[in-house]
Design a protein around this motif. Structure first.
Motif, PDB file in Angstrom:
ATOM      1  N   LYS A  78     107.187  17.408  28.349  1.00  0.00           N
ATOM      2  CA  LYS A  78     106.975  18.525  26.819  1.00  0.00           C
ATOM      3  C   LYS A  78     105.421  18.136  26.837  1.00  0.00           C
ATOM      4  O   LYS A  78     104.518  19.229  26.479  1.00  0.00           O
ATOM      5  N   THR A  79     104.780  17.045  27.404  1.00  0.00           N
ATOM      6  CA  THR A  79     103.440  16.884  27.154  1.00  0.00           C
ATOM      7  C   THR A  79     102.450  17.703  28.257  1.00  0.00           C
ATOM      8  O   THR A  79     101.222  17.793  28.054  1.00  0.00           O
ATOM      9  N   GLY A  80     103.078  18.101  29.219  1.00  0.00           N
ATOM     10  CA  GLY A  80     102.526  19.250  29.905  1.00  0.00           C
ATOM     11  C   GLY A  80     102.101  18.646  31.395  1.00  0.00           C
ATOM     12  O   GLY A  80     102.683  17.623  31.765  1.00  0.00           O
ATOM     13  N   LYS A  81     101.108  19.301  32.063  1.00  0.00           N
ATOM     14  CA  LYS A  81     100.805  18.877  33.331  1.00  0.00           C
ATOM     15  C   LYS A  81      99.905  17.878  33.584  1.00  0.00           C
ATOM     16  O   LYS A  81      99.123  17.487  32.856  1.00  0.00           O
ATOM     17  N   ARG A  82     100.448  17.136  34.540  1.00  0.00           N
ATOM     18  CA  ARG A  82      99.545  15.941  34.858  1.00  0.00           C
ATOM     19  C   ARG A  82      99.122  16.059  36.379  1.00  0.00           C
ATOM     20  O   ARG A  82      99.905  16.654  37.095  1.00  0.00           O
ATOM     21  N   TYR A  83      98.017  15.457  36.935  1.00  0.00           N
ATOM     22  CA  TYR A  83      97.584  15.707  38.269  1.00  0.00           C
ATOM     23  C   TYR A  83      97.423  14.474  38.823  1.00  0.00           C
ATOM     24  O   TYR A  83      97.350  13.266  38.527  1.00  0.00           O
ATOM     25  N   VAL A  86      88.269   9.785  40.410  1.00  0.00           N
ATOM     26  CA  VAL A  86      89.172   9.371  39.312  1.00  0.00           C
ATOM     27  C   VAL A  86      90.483   9.287  39.817  1.00  0.00           C
ATOM     28  O   VAL A  86      91.390   8.362  39.619  1.00  0.00           O
ATOM     29  N   LEU A  87      91.073  10.644  40.217  1.00  0.00           N
ATOM     30  CA  LEU A  87      92.264  10.841  40.610  1.00  0.00           C
ATOM     31  C   LEU A  87      92.684   9.901  41.861  1.00  0.00           C
ATOM     32  O   LEU A  87      93.841   9.591  42.134  1.00  0.00           O
ATOM     33  N   TYR A  88      91.664   9.857  42.710  1.00  0.00           N
ATOM     34  CA  TYR A  88      91.785   8.968  43.992  1.00  0.00           C
ATOM     35  C   TYR A  88      92.073   7.549  43.633  1.00  0.00           C
ATOM     36  O   TYR A  88      92.919   6.664  44.348  1.00  0.00           O
ATOM     37  N   ASN A  89      91.187   7.048  42.769  1.00  0.00           N
ATOM     38  CA  ASN A  89      91.018   5.418  42.637  1.00  0.00           C
ATOM     39  C   ASN A  89      92.181   4.840  41.647  1.00  0.00           C
ATOM     40  O   ASN A  89      92.498   3.949  41.898  1.00  0.00           O
ATOM     41  N   LYS A  90      92.706   5.798  40.721  1.00  0.00           N
ATOM     42  CA  LYS A  90      93.515   5.534  39.864  1.00  0.00           C
ATOM     43  C   LYS A  90      95.007   5.233  40.658  1.00  0.00           C
ATOM     44  O   LYS A  90      95.583   6.041  40.852  1.00  0.00           O
ATOM     45  N   SER A  91      95.154   4.339  41.256  1.00  0.00           N
ATOM     46  CA  SER A  91      96.213   4.100  42.027  1.00  0.00           C
ATOM     47  C   SER A  91      97.602   4.553  41.274  1.00  0.00           C
ATOM     48  O   SER A  91      97.946   3.906  40.279  1.00  0.00           O
ATOM     49  N   GLY A  92      98.564   5.221  42.065  1.00  0.00           N
ATOM     50  CA  GLY A  92      99.702   5.581  41.563  1.00  0.00           C
ATOM     51  C   GLY A  92      99.656   6.351  40.121  1.00  0.00           C
ATOM     52  O   GLY A  92     100.784   6.487  39.430  1.00  0.00           O
ATOM     53  N   LEU A 126      97.487  11.759  35.822  1.00  0.00           N
ATOM     54  CA  LEU A 126      96.553  11.845  34.561  1.00  0.00           C
ATOM     55  C   LEU A 126      96.735  13.258  33.959  1.00  0.00           C
ATOM     56  O   LEU A 126      96.701  14.521  34.843  1.00  0.00           O
ATOM     57  N   SER A 127      96.752  13.308  32.664  1.00  0.00           N
ATOM     58  CA  SER A 127      96.739  14.632  31.935  1.00  0.00           C
ATOM     59  C   SER A 127      95.294  15.089  31.707  1.00  0.00           C
ATOM     60  O   SER A 127      94.402  14.343  31.994  1.00  0.00           O
ATOM     61  N   PRO A 128      95.062  16.435  31.792  1.00  0.00           N
ATOM     62  CA  PRO A 128      93.539  16.913  31.358  1.00  0.00           C
ATOM     63  C   PRO A 128      92.773  15.999  30.415  1.00  0.00           C
ATOM     64  O   PRO A 128      91.554  15.845  30.554  1.00  0.00           O
ATOM     65  N   GLU A 129      93.566  15.665  29.351  1.00  0.00           N
ATOM     66  CA  GLU A 129      92.642  14.754  28.427  1.00  0.00           C
ATOM     67  C   GLU A 129      92.372  13.616  28.872  1.00  0.00           C
ATOM     68  O   GLU A 129      91.277  13.021  28.533  1.00  0.00           O
ATOM     69  N   GLU A 130      93.715  12.881  29.536  1.00  0.00           N
ATOM     70  CA  GLU A 130      92.957  11.546  29.948  1.00  0.00           C
ATOM     71  C   GLU A 130      91.800  11.705  31.073  1.00  0.00           C
ATOM     72  O   GLU A 130      90.954  10.747  31.050  1.00  0.00           O
ATOM     73  N   ILE A 131      92.014  12.756  31.991  1.00  0.00           N
ATOM     74  CA  ILE A 131      90.818  12.726  33.084  1.00  0.00           C
ATOM     75  C   ILE A 131      89.472  13.054  32.198  1.00  0.00           C
ATOM     76  O   ILE A 131      88.538  12.187  32.688  1.00  0.00           O
ATOM     77  N   ALA A 132      89.411  13.809  31.128  1.00  0.00           N
ATOM     78  CA  ALA A 132      88.372  14.043  30.351  1.00  0.00           C
ATOM     79  C   ALA A 132      87.568  12.670  29.889  1.00  0.00           C
ATOM     80  O   ALA A 132      86.542  12.424  29.751  1.00  0.00           O
ATOM     81  N   ASN A 133      88.516  11.922  29.255  1.00  0.00           N
ATOM     82  CA  ASN A 133      88.228  10.675  28.791  1.00  0.00           C
ATOM     83  C   ASN A 133      87.572   9.613  29.808  1.00  0.00           C
ATOM     84  O   ASN A 133      86.623   9.353  29.348  1.00  0.00           O
ATOM     85  N   GLN A 134      88.046   9.792  30.852  1.00  0.00           N
ATOM     86  CA  GLN A 134      87.488   8.826  31.821  1.00  0.00           C
ATOM     87  C   GLN A 134      86.154   9.328  32.261  1.00  0.00           C
ATOM     88  O   GLN A 134      85.132   8.593  32.549  1.00  0.00           O
ATOM     89  N   SER A 160      87.185  21.990  28.083  1.00  0.00           N
ATOM     90  CA  SER A 160      87.383  23.392  28.885  1.00  0.00           C
ATOM     91  C   SER A 160      86.781  23.236  30.349  1.00  0.00           C
ATOM     92  O   SER A 160      87.488  24.057  30.970  1.00  0.00           O
ATOM     93  N   SER A 161      85.812  22.534  30.565  1.00  0.00           N
ATOM     94  CA  SER A 161      85.227  22.578  31.920  1.00  0.00           C
ATOM     95  C   SER A 161      86.176  21.692  32.741  1.00  0.00           C
ATOM     96  O   SER A 161      86.331  21.939  34.037  1.00  0.00           O
ATOM     97  N   VAL A 162      86.706  20.699  32.209  1.00  0.00           N
ATOM     98  CA  VAL A 162      87.825  19.911  33.042  1.00  0.00           C
ATOM     99  C   VAL A 162      89.012  20.909  33.320  1.00  0.00           C
ATOM    100  O   VAL A 162      89.623  20.969  34.542  1.00  0.00           O
ATOM    101  N   TYR A 163      89.340  21.836  32.438  1.00  0.00           N
ATOM    102  CA  TYR A 163      90.624  22.556  32.764  1.00  0.00           C
ATOM    103  C   TYR A 163      90.237  23.672  33.822  1.00  0.00           C
ATOM    104  O   TYR A 163      91.001  23.743  34.671  1.00  0.00           O
ATOM    105  N   ARG A 164      88.830  24.029  33.730  1.00  0.00           N
ATOM    106  CA  ARG A 164      88.392  24.867  34.802  1.00  0.00           C
ATOM    107  C   ARG A 164      88.426  24.257  36.102  1.00  0.00           C
ATOM    108  O   ARG A 164      88.695  24.949  37.015  1.00  0.00           O
ATOM    109  N   ILE A 165      88.077  23.051  36.181  1.00  0.00           N
ATOM    110  CA  ILE A 165      87.786  22.411  37.386  1.00  0.00           C
ATOM    111  C   ILE A 165      88.861  21.960  38.055  1.00  0.00           C
ATOM    112  O   ILE A 165      89.503  22.173  39.413  1.00  0.00           O
ATOM    113  N   LEU A 166      90.220  21.461  37.089  1.00  0.00           N
ATOM    114  CA  LEU A 166      91.279  21.159  37.746  1.00  0.00           C
ATOM    115  C   LEU A 166      92.083  22.373  38.320  1.00  0.00           C
ATOM    116  O   LEU A 166      92.794  22.405  39.322  1.00  0.00           O
TER     117      LEU A 166
END
Ligand code: ZN
Ligand code: ZN
Length: 157
Positions: free
Chosen positions: A92-97, A42-48, A51-59, A70-76
């Protein structure tokens, strides 16, 4: 003006990153999981994209709707520790990866809507080296973020 908005080059193929991931999973005595590989993809293919953990989980939920945040947070945190991905403290919305295997770039971040623009400016790159040298030091790395109101948010405020 050397600034330009481009899609930052990937420095490695996805297959090669996944090979390294499998080696690192083995080294850490973990079991293979589809989720780890899917997050990398997901992070490789989404050019530019950053993503936040929530957005990654939604993907991931598009393939497996039982994906837990919680498993997404653990993996990240595992993938960050092993340098497969890097975290960007965006606002303020937090980390993006983002995927680590990208050419060097800096970030412009809209404080209102969270839009992130990647850029490289050869003058700024050079200036930072010069400044470090002026203080008798050698630049190892830098992390530059410009916090802005993007062109859309600027006109709506
Ligand atoms: Zn904005
Ligand atoms: Zn980036």
């Amino acid at each position: 003006m050397a600034v330009e908005k481009t899609i930052t080059k990937r420095l490695e193929t996805l297959d090669s990153i996944l090979d390294r991931l499998r080696a690192s999973i083995k080294k850490n005595g973990l079991k293979n999981s589809k989720q780890r590989e899917e997050i990398i993809a997901v992070l490789y293919n989404k050019s530019g994209m950053h993503l936040s953990p929530e957005e990654i989980a939604n993907q991931l939920r598009m393939k497996d709707k039982n994906t837990s945040i919680s498993s997404v947070y653990r993996i990240l945190s595992f993938l960050e520790k092993e340098n497969f991905i890097t975290a960007l403290e965006a606002d303020k919305t937090g980390k993006r990866y983002e995927i680590a295997a990208k050419a060097h770039h800096d970030h412009i971040i809209c404080l209102n809507c969270g839009t992130i623009i990647e850029f490289v400016d050869s003058d700024i790159e050079r200036l930072q080296i010069d400044i470090a040298e002026k203080f008798g030091t050698q630049l190892i790395s830098h992390d530059m973020r410009l916090f802005v109101l993007c062109s859309k948010c600027k006109t709506n405020s």
